[in-house]
Design a protein around this motif. Structure first.
Motif, PDB file in Angstrom:
ATOM      1  N   PHE A  83       0.846  -1.191   0.000  1.00 36.38           N
ATOM      2  CA  PHE A  83       0.000   0.000   0.000  1.00 36.38           C
ATOM      3  C   PHE A  83       0.886   1.248   0.000  1.00 36.38           C
ATOM      4  O   PHE A  83       1.805   1.364   0.815  1.00 36.38           O
ATOM      5  CB  PHE A  83      -0.909   0.035   1.232  1.00 36.38           C
ATOM      6  N   GLY A  84       0.589   2.163  -0.919  1.00 31.40           N
ATOM      7  CA  GLY A  84       1.251   3.452  -0.867  1.00 31.40           C
ATOM      8  C   GLY A  84       0.752   4.247   0.323  1.00 31.40           C
ATOM      9  O   GLY A  84      -0.421   4.148   0.716  1.00 31.40           O
ATOM     10  N   LEU A  85       1.623   5.046   0.932  1.00 32.46           N
ATOM     11  CA  LEU A  85       1.274   5.780   2.149  1.00 32.46           C
ATOM     12  C   LEU A  85       1.260   7.282   1.892  1.00 32.46           C
ATOM     13  O   LEU A  85       2.224   7.834   1.347  1.00 32.46           O
ATOM     14  CB  LEU A  85       2.277   5.465   3.265  1.00 32.46           C
ATOM     15  N   LEU A 111      12.762   6.587   8.101  1.00 29.62           N
ATOM     16  CA  LEU A 111      11.584   6.141   7.349  1.00 29.62           C
ATOM     17  C   LEU A 111      10.780   7.341   6.875  1.00 29.62           C
ATOM     18  O   LEU A 111      10.669   8.351   7.573  1.00 29.62           O
ATOM     19  CB  LEU A 111      10.718   5.236   8.220  1.00 29.62           C
ATOM     20  N   ASP A 112      10.199   7.233   5.682  1.00 32.55           N
ATOM     21  CA  ASP A 112       9.376   8.319   5.159  1.00 32.55           C
ATOM     22  C   ASP A 112       8.344   7.736   4.207  1.00 32.55           C
ATOM     23  O   ASP A 112       8.212   6.520   4.068  1.00 32.55           O
ATOM     24  CB  ASP A 112      10.239   9.373   4.456  1.00 32.55           C
ATOM     25  N   THR A 113       7.618   8.609   3.511  1.00 37.56           N
ATOM     26  CA  THR A 113       6.509   8.166   2.660  1.00 37.56           C
ATOM     27  C   THR A 113       6.981   7.474   1.389  1.00 37.56           C
ATOM     28  O   THR A 113       6.152   7.009   0.605  1.00 37.56           O
ATOM     29  CB  THR A 113       5.621   9.365   2.278  1.00 37.56           C
ATOM     30  N   SER A 114       8.303   7.411   1.165  1.00 37.92           N
ATOM     31  CA  SER A 114       8.777   6.622   0.022  1.00 37.92           C
ATOM     32  C   SER A 114       8.629   5.129   0.301  1.00 37.92           C
ATOM     33  O   SER A 114       8.734   4.315  -0.608  1.00 37.92           O
ATOM     34  CB  SER A 114      10.242   6.944  -0.288  1.00 37.92           C
ATOM     35  N   VAL A 139       8.429  -1.265   3.247  1.00 38.75           N
ATOM     36  CA  VAL A 139       9.384  -1.552   2.178  1.00 38.75           C
ATOM     37  C   VAL A 139       9.620  -0.293   1.357  1.00 38.75           C
ATOM     38  O   VAL A 139       8.718   0.523   1.161  1.00 38.75           O
ATOM     39  CB  VAL A 139       8.872  -2.692   1.267  1.00 38.75           C
ATOM     40  N   ARG A 140      10.849  -0.159   0.881  1.00 34.28           N
ATOM     41  CA  ARG A 140      11.171   0.993   0.035  1.00 34.28           C
ATOM     42  C   ARG A 140      11.205   0.583  -1.431  1.00 34.28           C
ATOM     43  O   ARG A 140      10.480   1.103  -2.257  1.00 34.28           O
ATOM     44  CB  ARG A 140      12.513   1.610   0.426  1.00 34.28           C
ATOM     45  N   ASP A 142      11.570  -2.959  -4.164  1.00 34.06           N
ATOM     46  CA  ASP A 142      11.620  -4.411  -4.236  1.00 34.06           C
ATOM     47  C   ASP A 142      12.973  -4.898  -4.741  1.00 34.06           C
ATOM     48  O   ASP A 142      13.330  -6.050  -4.567  1.00 34.06           O
ATOM     49  CB  ASP A 142      10.497  -4.950  -5.130  1.00 34.06           C
ATOM     50  N   GLU A 143      13.765  -3.993  -5.388  1.00 32.52           N
ATOM     51  CA  GLU A 143      15.081  -4.416  -5.852  1.00 32.52           C
ATOM     52  C   GLU A 143      16.051  -4.575  -4.686  1.00 32.52           C
ATOM     53  O   GLU A 143      16.960  -5.391  -4.720  1.00 32.52           O
ATOM     54  CB  GLU A 143      15.654  -3.400  -6.850  1.00 32.52           C
ATOM     55  N   ASP A 144      15.885  -3.766  -3.658  1.00 33.60           N
ATOM     56  CA  ASP A 144      16.789  -3.807  -2.510  1.00 33.60           C
ATOM     57  C   ASP A 144      15.956  -3.941  -1.245  1.00 33.60           C
ATOM     58  O   ASP A 144      15.505  -2.963  -0.671  1.00 33.60           O
ATOM     59  CB  ASP A 144      17.632  -2.529  -2.471  1.00 33.60           C
ATOM     60  N   ARG A 145      15.754  -5.179  -0.811  1.00 29.59           N
ATOM     61  CA  ARG A 145      14.920  -5.417   0.369  1.00 29.59           C
ATOM     62  C   ARG A 145      15.706  -5.261   1.671  1.00 29.59           C
ATOM     63  O   ARG A 145      15.170  -5.458   2.747  1.00 29.59           O
ATOM     64  CB  ARG A 145      14.317  -6.831   0.299  1.00 29.59           C
ATOM     65  N   SER A 146      17.003  -4.906   1.566  1.00 29.88           N
ATOM     66  CA  SER A 146      17.794  -4.738   2.783  1.00 29.88           C
ATOM     67  C   SER A 146      17.326  -3.547   3.604  1.00 29.88           C
ATOM     68  O   SER A 146      17.608  -3.458   4.796  1.00 29.88           O
ATOM     69  CB  SER A 146      19.277  -4.561   2.419  1.00 29.88           C
ATOM     70  N   ALA A 147      16.622  -2.608   2.952  1.00 28.21           N
ATOM     71  CA  ALA A 147      16.142  -1.428   3.665  1.00 28.21           C
ATOM     72  C   ALA A 147      14.768  -1.650   4.304  1.00 28.21           C
ATOM     73  O   ALA A 147      14.202  -0.732   4.887  1.00 28.21           O
ATOM     74  CB  ALA A 147      16.081  -0.238   2.706  1.00 28.21           C
ATOM     75  N   ASP A 148      14.227  -2.861   4.189  1.00 28.66           N
ATOM     76  CA  ASP A 148      12.915  -3.150   4.769  1.00 28.66           C
ATOM     77  C   ASP A 148      12.949  -3.006   6.287  1.00 28.66           C
ATOM     78  O   ASP A 148      13.951  -3.337   6.938  1.00 28.66           O
ATOM     79  CB  ASP A 148      12.469  -4.570   4.419  1.00 28.66           C
ATOM     80  N   GLN A 149      11.843  -2.534   6.849  1.00 28.33           N
ATOM     81  CA  GLN A 149      11.686  -2.450   8.304  1.00 28.33           C
ATOM     82  C   GLN A 149      10.520  -3.330   8.714  1.00 28.33           C
ATOM     83  O   GLN A 149       9.366  -3.056   8.371  1.00 28.33           O
ATOM     84  CB  GLN A 149      11.443  -1.002   8.739  1.00 28.33           C
TER      85      GLN A 149
END
Length: 739
Positions: A83-85, A111-114, A139-140, A142-149
């Protein structure tokens, strides 16, 4: 929150599929059984789960789904939606986490709305199966899931424990509900019947059932029996029942608040409890209003009439009703209204209702299927106001004009709701600028690919008239010279048992062989080849030469197939005496018994008409050979050295063309007789294949007072062919195309 991406794993026949970059109006196209409805069912099941506001759903539709791929047991059914925020939605999540875990405030700074909110619903194979929230993640990319919280991640053991606790808590909740209902409704007469021995277990069960929407559990009946047996009066019995209800409620609450033996991952680390912020996020998502309109929809009628009628007496309702009426009138050109049904006359006989709906002052039940289907969709959407609308085949039963109106309505409605539509209508691609169209296909697995319209528009020149639906809705394309060719081929395919629709075969009308090179451009062939579309170019033979055919094949290369008919044109394959006799008889209406047409008569007429066309056919052949266009080649002039004089180069090119013309004059005088002799040799055995087929058949029909127009009659004549009369060349071509 708006859906940004949808991921489906191990759902029915889907191993892994994705709807990427979803927008306001999302259109799913593809063949039957490609998986379009499966995708909508998965989205619907997701929202059915989150609507519970709970981490576990014991009765959700996804729990009853089967993985028809028969994958390994550890491959669980999952539906993940990103979902976009908006800034407000992101702030809400931020505050929920900080309120529960203030020490994590600094960790949230990055974290931000991106980021998108990714929620995964999974189905587990318990006894019975159940559905649970597997994860909630920010999630920011899908190419780089290392930034997932990770906000919540529930492993298999924890999910099984949550399921067990939820089932037990539900059992105690049901007990408490039944006991509370009995305690409030138990009457003195019920107690007296028991004390006097005038009861049975079944009677007591029925007494309890009138206080509940479901049949009570056996243990509840046994507990009530015991209390009635041990109580001296009604007040004591009620007190005992209420006490049992309180105990059941306490057990339910203890289970729901107890710690887990198997911890879950949260934003602040592992926890023995589900974080409150995760439950709050689920409850927020659970308020999303969703509506799934399947391809088989219930008929519009009494329920909608009652809803419209209530608007007339509700504060502000008349304005809502007026908006709905205006929408329907602009969309369908009809006026709808609702009234109280009258005792006599206008009510629908046999229906117990106090409201009825009129469409242009005629009961809605008396209107056609198209109007009722369109009303079903519009009224459901307008009256229920969903945030997410899932619609299967909105074009069902609609006239093309109404179909286009429905598309305009959905585009307008998508400014208020996010809409997902499945369709087989080419109009959804060809008429309006669509930016979220997904081609759903099934090979070994279901794939949903976002169509790149920009690439298509750049690769395919608009002046060709190629419809976008031809580029994306078909796996195989047959380029034919005109519409009558398509009609004949479709008729023959049906006669030999080939389903062109199921094989994904589409047709492109080139408007004659002269336009072949316009359609066989490098950009068109390259684009369709990347789309893995099988292409076949079908051309009439006419007076084409082997050299010309080799040039055309060179243009296509190995990316498409060229098939030049062995006979002059498709209509030559229809010049079968018995079929023409049946066609003439049908067109004349079998006027009189003595006016019947026999195949033998038609055969004779075909021979006579062919002889009449002989001279014209020979002249066309000679003209094609000796009077082909002669061009001054500009490239030879412009590509020469710049030091050469332009006038001299032009004069040289003109001299070359003049020399070629002199050669043709000599060729014409020397070879005309040879070409005529060759034609005469072929004529004796191939006359019916050499003359223009449509002129040949029309000439025969004129002998019987009727005309043959190929644009109108070619398909009808093809329909007269018996199985044994189907031309083998065409049958083989169609089988190869659909293979």
């Amino acid at each position: 929150m708006q859906i940004r991406d949808v991921f489906i794993r191990n759902f029915r026949g889907v191993a892994s599929a994705r709807l990427a970059q979803c927008g306001d109006l999302n259109v799913l196209i593809g063949k039957n059984n490609a998986g379009k409805s499966t995708i909508l069912d998965a989205i619907n099941g997701f929202f059915r789960m989150v609507a519970t506001g709970s981490a576990v759903d014991l009765e959700g539709p996804l729990s009853k789904e089967t993985n028809f791929r028969r994958s390994a047991d550890d491959e669980r059914l999952e539906v993940e939606i990103w979902f976009g925020l908006s800034p407000d939605e992101f702030s809400l999540i931020h505050e929920l986490i900080v309120d529960e875990a203030p020490q994590m405030r600094n960790a949230l700074e990055g974290l931000d709305t991106s980021h998108a909110l990714a929620v995964t619903v999974a189905a587990a194979k318990g006894d019975p199966p159940y559905v649970y929230i597997k994860s909630i993640v920010l999630v920011r990319k899908d190419e780089d899931r290392s930034a997932d919280q990770i906000l919540l991640d529930v492993g298999g053991p924890a999910a099984a424990e949550l399921h067990k606790k939820a089932r037990e808590a539900q059992r105690f909740a049901d007990q408490a509900r039944d006991l509370e209902a009995i305690g409030s409704r138990l009457e003195r007469s019920d107690f007296s019947m028991y004390r006097e021995g005038r009861y049975s277990r079944e009677l007591l069960t029925s007494i309890i059932s009138r206080s509940s929407s479901s049949r009570p559990r056996v243990e509840v009946v046994e507990d009530v029996e015991r209390i009635l047996r041990e109580s001296s009066d009604l007040a004591e019995a009620i007190q005992g029942i209420e006490s049992l209800a309180s105990i059941a409620r306490k057990k339910q609450e203890d289970l729901e608040t107890s710690e887990l033996a198997n911890s879950v991952d949260t934003f602040s680390g592992q926890s023995a409890r589900l974080p409150n912020y995760a439950l709050a996020i689920l409850q927020f998502l659970g308020r999303t209003k969703y509506l799934h309109l399947r391809d088989r929809r219930s008929p519009v009628g009494r329920e909608e009439a009652q809803q419209l009628l209530r608007l007339k007496v509700r504060r502000g309702g008349t304005e809502t009703l007026k908006n709905i009426q205006d929408t329907v009138q602009s969309l369908m050109g009809v006026v709808i209204d609702a009234f109280e049904s009258q005792p006599e006359g206008r009510g629908v006989r046999g229906l117990n209702t106090n409201a009825e709906m009129d469409v242009d002052e005629v009961l809605v039940e008396m209107n056609g299927a198209g109007i009722r289907e369109a009303l079903r969709l519009v009224l459901d959407n307008e009256l229920k106001g969903p945030d997410v609308l899932l619609v299967e085949e909105p074009e069902i039963h609609l006239h093309p004009a109404l179909e286009m109106s429905m598309l305009r309505y959905l585009r307008s409605a998508s400014t208020r709701s996010q809409i997902f539509v499945t369709t087989h209508s080419t109009n959804f691609l060809d008429i309006y600028d669509m930016r979220n169209v997904y081609l759903v296909s099934r090979d070994n697995d279901v794939e949903a690919r976002l169509i790149d319209f920009v690439e298509a528009e750049e690769a395919i020149p608009q002046q060709l008239g190629l419809r976008l639906s031809s580029l994306f809705m078909f796996d195989r394309l047959i380029f034919v010279e005109g519409a009558s060719d398509e009609a004949v081929l479709r008729e023959i395919a049906a006669k030999i048992g080939l389903n062109l629709g199921r094989a994904g075969v589409g047709f492109v009308h080139m408007g004659g062989a002269r336009n072949f090179t316009h359609y066989a451009t490098e950009s068109t062939l390259a684009f369709l080849s990347r789309r893995r579309v099988q292409m076949t170019f079908l051309l009439d033979r006419d007076e084409s030469t082997d050299e010309e055919r080799r040039k055309l094949e060179g243009l296509l290369g190995d990316r498409a197939r060229l098939h030049v008919l062995l006979r002059r044109e498709l209509e030559n394959y229809l010049s079968i005496p018995a079929a023409i006799a049946r066609f003439i008889a049908g067109k004349k209406g079998r006027a009189a018994e003595g006016d019947s047409v026999t195949p033998e008569e038609v055969s004779a007429q075909l021979d006579q008409v062919a002889e009449l066309l002989k001279t014209n056919t020979l002249e066309r052949a000679l003209l094609r050979k000796f009077c082909r266009p002669l061009y001054i080649d500009r490239d030879r002039i412009t590509s020469a050295s710049r030091s050469a004089d332009l006038i001299e180069l032009a004069q040289a090119e003109a001299a070359r063309a003049a020399a070629e013309l002199d050669e043709r004059i000599v060729e014409l005088s020397g070879d005309a007789e040879a070409e005529t002799a060759k034609f005469e040799e072929r004529w004796a055995r191939e006359k019916l294949a050499l003359v223009p087929g449509h002129e040949l058949i029309d000439g025969v029909c004129q002998q019987y007072g009727i005309r043959f127009k190929k644009e109108r009659d070619a398909q009808r004549l093809a329909g007269q062919l018996d199985q044994s009369e189907i031309p083998e060349e065409l049958a083989r071509l169609l089988r190869e195309v659909t293979r």
